[in-house]
Design a protein around this motif. Structure first.
Motif, PDB file in Angstrom:
ATOM      1  N   SER A 129     -17.671 -41.661 -12.906  1.00 23.32           N
ATOM      2  CA  SER A 129     -17.400 -41.388 -11.599  1.00 23.32           C
ATOM      3  C   SER A 129     -18.544 -40.890 -10.866  1.00 23.32           C
ATOM      4  N   ALA A 130     -18.498 -41.044  -9.489  1.00 15.74           N
ATOM      5  CA  ALA A 130     -19.569 -40.249  -8.635  1.00 15.74           C
ATOM      6  C   ALA A 130     -18.815 -39.164  -7.820  1.00 15.74           C
ATOM      7  N   ILE A 131     -17.978 -38.621  -8.177  1.00 15.01           N
ATOM      8  CA  ILE A 131     -17.030 -37.515  -7.541  1.00 15.01           C
ATOM      9  C   ILE A 131     -18.071 -36.155  -7.324  1.00 15.01           C
ATOM     10  N   ALA A 132     -18.955 -36.212  -8.380  1.00 15.48           N
ATOM     11  CA  ALA A 132     -19.635 -34.866  -8.245  1.00 15.48           C
ATOM     12  C   ALA A 132     -20.791 -35.047  -7.382  1.00 15.48           C
ATOM     13  N   LYS A 133     -20.759 -34.345  -6.224  1.00 10.84           N
ATOM     14  CA  LYS A 133     -21.924 -34.644  -5.218  1.00 10.84           C
ATOM     15  C   LYS A 133     -22.752 -33.346  -4.740  1.00 10.84           C
ATOM     16  N   ARG A 134     -23.821 -33.548  -4.377  1.00 12.97           N
ATOM     17  CA  ARG A 134     -24.800 -32.469  -4.073  1.00 12.97           C
ATOM     18  C   ARG A 134     -25.122 -32.530  -2.559  1.00 12.97           C
ATOM     19  N   GLN A 135     -25.430 -31.500  -1.918  1.00 13.05           N
ATOM     20  CA  GLN A 135     -25.875 -31.505  -0.522  1.00 13.05           C
ATOM     21  C   GLN A 135     -27.153 -32.093  -0.230  1.00 13.05           C
ATOM     22  N   VAL A 136     -27.216 -32.606   0.820  1.00 10.64           N
ATOM     23  CA  VAL A 136     -28.503 -33.600   1.297  1.00 10.64           C
ATOM     24  C   VAL A 136     -28.929 -32.562   2.246  1.00 10.64           C
TER      25      VAL A 136
ATOM     26  N   ARG B 118     -12.921 -23.120  -7.975  1.00  8.29           N
ATOM     27  CA  ARG B 118     -13.112 -24.587  -7.850  1.00  8.29           C
ATOM     28  C   ARG B 118     -12.996 -25.304  -6.523  1.00  8.29           C
ATOM     29  N   PHE B 119     -12.589 -24.502  -5.408  1.00  8.54           N
ATOM     30  CA  PHE B 119     -11.966 -25.156  -4.180  1.00  8.54           C
ATOM     31  C   PHE B 119     -13.160 -24.791  -3.134  1.00  8.54           C
TER      32      PHE B 119
ATOM     33  N   PRO C  74      -4.933 -39.598  -1.823  1.00  6.77           N
ATOM     34  CA  PRO C  74      -5.491 -39.174  -2.996  1.00  6.77           C
ATOM     35  C   PRO C  74      -4.890 -39.638  -4.314  1.00  6.77           C
ATOM     36  N   CYS C  75      -5.881 -39.574  -5.381  1.00  6.15           N
ATOM     37  CA  CYS C  75      -5.588 -40.048  -6.679  1.00  6.15           C
ATOM     38  C   CYS C  75      -5.573 -39.138  -7.803  1.00  6.15           C
ATOM     39  N   TYR C  76      -5.264 -39.675  -8.930  1.00  8.19           N
ATOM     40  CA  TYR C  76      -5.147 -38.479  -9.842  1.00  8.19           C
ATOM     41  C   TYR C  76      -6.455 -38.090 -10.536  1.00  8.19           C
ATOM     42  N   LYS C  77      -7.482 -38.771 -10.351  1.00  6.69           N
ATOM     43  CA  LYS C  77      -9.004 -38.189 -10.635  1.00  6.69           C
ATOM     44  C   LYS C  77      -9.311 -36.995 -10.110  1.00  6.69           C
ATOM     45  N   LEU C  78      -8.606 -36.619  -9.078  1.00  6.55           N
ATOM     46  CA  LEU C  78      -8.641 -35.179  -8.522  1.00  6.55           C
ATOM     47  C   LEU C  78      -8.101 -34.282  -9.435  1.00  6.55           C
ATOM     48  N   ASN C  79      -6.816 -34.645  -9.971  1.00  6.69           N
ATOM     49  CA  ASN C  79      -6.351 -33.720 -10.737  1.00  6.69           C
ATOM     50  C   ASN C  79      -6.657 -33.265 -11.977  1.00  6.69           C
ATOM     51  N   HIS C  80      -7.857 -34.507 -12.564  1.00  5.88           N
ATOM     52  CA  HIS C  80      -8.511 -34.433 -13.816  1.00  5.88           C
ATOM     53  C   HIS C  80      -9.845 -33.653 -13.588  1.00  5.88           C
TER      54      HIS C  80
ATOM     55  N   LEU D 298     -10.623 -31.289 -11.219  1.00  9.36           N
ATOM     56  CA  LEU D 298     -10.344 -30.275 -10.793  1.00  9.36           C
ATOM     57  C   LEU D 298      -9.326 -29.317 -11.713  1.00  9.36           C
ATOM     58  N   ASP D 299      -8.983 -29.976 -12.735  1.00 13.69           N
ATOM     59  CA  ASP D 299      -8.054 -29.317 -13.902  1.00 13.69           C
ATOM     60  C   ASP D 299      -6.792 -28.804 -13.101  1.00 13.69           C
TER      61      ASP D 299
END
Length: 223
Positions: A20-27, A77-78, A118-124, A126-127
């Motif tokens: 996944s590429a869900i982990a982002k960094r600020q530009v 986390r949020f 929204p999909c289940y990957k967010l559940n995973h 963000l635990d």
């Protein structure tokens, strides 16, 4: 004026889960925006992420404060960009952004195409097992854009609304798609909204064909 924080991410491998590429960094500074999205931003599952109608993801920053209230034990986390968004702002929400809206952002033009589903990957990631259904039920989904004019842009360039092309807010689109019982008139209204994405138009059309609402379980829970 709404000045966005801007985020990009590369595909990463995760144990016991798909890449996944869900982990982002600020530009910081300028970045090129093309019809594929921000330069340096990647998507792992292109059937559901990225593409012409989903080149950018926008999640309102104020939603994080609400989520921290819902999950005080997990409040660290949020914070942006926990949901894998490309843009985060204060003052732009599902209530005041509309399907088809075209914004000038630096040299670029972007158009709202659909709410984020929204999909289940967010559940995973963000635990939090009930996070995706909570976002869907509360209407705090964010939205996606297509790029109608490429160019250079940055977080110190504001998002300026140029044209409003439909009367369907992102909040209404969420309600029609996720909250209302079967309603042929509302599905046709959503399909007729200028700028609506091809995938959402297809989903509404299939509801009319099948005379039922699709099951949300696989998307929300991965099963």
């Amino acid at each position: 004026m709404h000045y966005p924080d801007v985020y990009i991410g590369a595909i990463e491998q995760y144990p016991d889960f798909s890449p996944s590429a869900i982990a982002k960094r600020q530009v910081d500074g300028g970045v090129l925006l093309t019809p594929s999205g921000l330069e340096g931003d990647q998507q792992a599952e292109k059937s559901y992420h990225g593409g012409a109608d989903r080149a950018l993801c926008h999640f309102p920053r104020e939603h994080y404060a609400w989520l921290r209230q819902q999950f005080p034990e997990e409040e660290e986390r949020f914070h942006p960009p926990a949901f894998g968004e490309n843009l985060s702002t204060l003052g732009m929400t599902e209530d005041n952004v509309f399907i088809g809206d075209i914004f000038r952002w630096g040299e670029t033009l972007i158009q709202v195409t659909q709410p984020r589903a929204p999909c289940y990957k967010l559940n995973h990631f963000l635990d939090c097992q009930n996070l995706s259904p909570l976002l869907q039920q509360s209407g705090r989904c964010g939205w996606l854009y297509r790029v109608v004019g490429s160019g250079k842009t940055s977080g110190d360039r504001p998002l300026e609304l140029l044209t409003r092309n439909s009367d369907v807010s992102v909040a209404e689109a969420i309600s029609i798609a996720f909250h209302m019982p079967f309603d042929e008139e509302q599905y046709r209204r959503l399909m007729s909204a200028a700028g609506i994405s091809a995938s959402w138009s297809k989903t509404m059309q299939m509801r009319l064909v099948n005379r039922k609402i699709e099951d949300f379980g696989r998307r929300l829970f991965g099963k």
